[in-house]
Design a protein around this motif. Structure first.
Motif, PDB file in Angstrom:
ATOM      1  N   LEU A 121      10.246   8.837  14.991  1.00 30.07           N
ATOM      2  CA  LEU A 121      11.613   8.325  15.006  1.00 30.07           C
ATOM      3  C   LEU A 121      11.909   7.459  13.785  1.00 30.07           C
ATOM      4  N   GLU A 122      10.869   6.823  13.241  1.00 26.90           N
ATOM      5  CA  GLU A 122      11.105   5.899  12.136  1.00 26.90           C
ATOM      6  C   GLU A 122       9.923   5.902  11.167  1.00 26.90           C
ATOM      7  N   TYR A 123      10.227   6.022   9.890  1.00 27.91           N
ATOM      8  CA  TYR A 123       9.235   5.958   8.832  1.00 27.91           C
ATOM      9  C   TYR A 123       9.399   4.643   8.082  1.00 27.91           C
ATOM     10  N   ASP A 124       8.309   4.165   7.513  1.00 27.87           N
ATOM     11  CA  ASP A 124       8.371   2.961   6.688  1.00 27.87           C
ATOM     12  C   ASP A 124       7.265   3.034   5.646  1.00 27.87           C
ATOM     13  N   SER A 125       7.433   2.272   4.578  1.00 26.89           N
ATOM     14  CA  SER A 125       6.401   2.185   3.542  1.00 26.89           C
ATOM     15  C   SER A 125       5.302   1.257   4.030  1.00 26.89           C
ATOM     16  N   VAL A 126       4.081   1.774   4.021  1.00 26.64           N
ATOM     17  CA  VAL A 126       2.940   0.993   4.485  1.00 26.64           C
ATOM     18  C   VAL A 126       1.960   0.863   3.325  1.00 26.64           C
ATOM     19  N   THR A 127       1.549  -0.363   3.045  1.00 21.47           N
ATOM     20  CA  THR A 127       0.585  -0.618   1.980  1.00 21.47           C
ATOM     21  C   THR A 127      -0.803  -0.704   2.580  1.00 21.47           C
ATOM     22  N   ILE A 136      -7.786   2.041 -11.550  1.00 24.38           N
ATOM     23  CA  ILE A 136      -6.674   2.250 -10.629  1.00 24.38           C
ATOM     24  C   ILE A 136      -6.738   1.175  -9.553  1.00 24.38           C
ATOM     25  N   SER A 137      -5.588   0.829  -9.046  1.00 25.42           N
ATOM     26  CA  SER A 137      -5.497  -0.188  -8.013  1.00 25.42           C
ATOM     27  C   SER A 137      -6.136   0.309  -6.723  1.00 25.42           C
ATOM     28  N   ARG A 138      -6.752  -0.593  -5.989  1.00 23.08           N
ATOM     29  CA  ARG A 138      -7.301  -0.226  -4.677  1.00 23.08           C
ATOM     30  C   ARG A 138      -6.220  -0.212  -3.618  1.00 23.08           C
ATOM     31  N   THR A 139      -5.055  -0.807  -3.908  1.00 30.94           N
ATOM     32  CA  THR A 139      -3.963  -0.771  -2.939  1.00 30.94           C
ATOM     33  C   THR A 139      -3.014   0.376  -3.276  1.00 30.94           C
ATOM     34  N   TYR A 140      -2.443   0.967  -2.264  1.00 27.99           N
ATOM     35  CA  TYR A 140      -1.478   2.045  -2.448  1.00 27.99           C
ATOM     36  C   TYR A 140      -0.455   1.974  -1.324  1.00 27.99           C
ATOM     37  N   THR A 141       0.712   2.538  -1.588  1.00 25.74           N
ATOM     38  CA  THR A 141       1.795   2.548  -0.614  1.00 25.74           C
ATOM     39  C   THR A 141       2.159   3.986  -0.290  1.00 25.74           C
TER      40      THR A 141
END
Length: 160
Positions: free
Chosen positions: A120-126, A101-106
């Motif tokens: 107030l604001e959500y975003d995709s964080v890797t 499995i990848s060590r990075t995730y979002t």
């Protein structure tokens, strides 16, 4: 008074000897114990029953050290029980393979809060999974998540 002290001492000695496993024990001793369970991160389940103890890492991924067996398909069976027959499922086809499995995730995270702390604001964080964790050792059966005994650091080894 003497009786109370003897009772207190007896209770202390019994409670002190309930768990012979402590945070000073090595992971091999802890893993082999039947009196405790080790809680691991959710993703560790892909490496089979041993979880992170069956994983190694590279810069990009985690890999299983030994193949992991998974059920590919199930078949329905009828099982007799004291309350009468009921339907159940058993594995009809197994696959054993090495897992990566990848060590990075979002994931979605709050990136902006108001003064009250509301998001107030959500975003995709890797992010990148670490290679060291504090694993929690619990007494099984003590409620939904067991009774905490201790936590101990564990570092996944690098792959050869």
């Amino acid at each position: 008074m003497k009786t109370q002290m003897m009772v207190a001492l007896t209770v202390f000695l019994i409670s002190a000897s309930v768990f012979s496993i402590t945070g000073r024990d090595n992971w091999e001793t802890i893993k082999s114990s039947t009196e405790v369970q080790i809680q691991q991160p959710t993703f560790a389940g892909v490496f089979g029953p041993k979880g992170l103890f069956n994983a190694c890492f590279t810069d990009e991924e985690f890999k299983s050290k030994t193949p992991v067996t998974n059920c590919l398909s199930y078949r329905q069976v009828v099982v007799d029980s004291p309350t009468g027959p009921h339907k159940d499922y058993i594995c009809s086809e197994l696959e054993s393979r090495n897992v990566t499995i990848s060590r990075t995730y979002t994931q979605e995270e709050c990136v902006k809060h108001d003064r009250s702390g509301e998001c107030l604001e959500y975003d995709s964080v890797t992010s990148v999974y670490p290679t060291s964790f504090y694993l929690v050792v619990i007494e099984p059966g003590g409620g939904q998540s067991g009774n905490f005994i201790f936590s101990k650091p564990y570092t996944i080894s690098a792959c050869d």
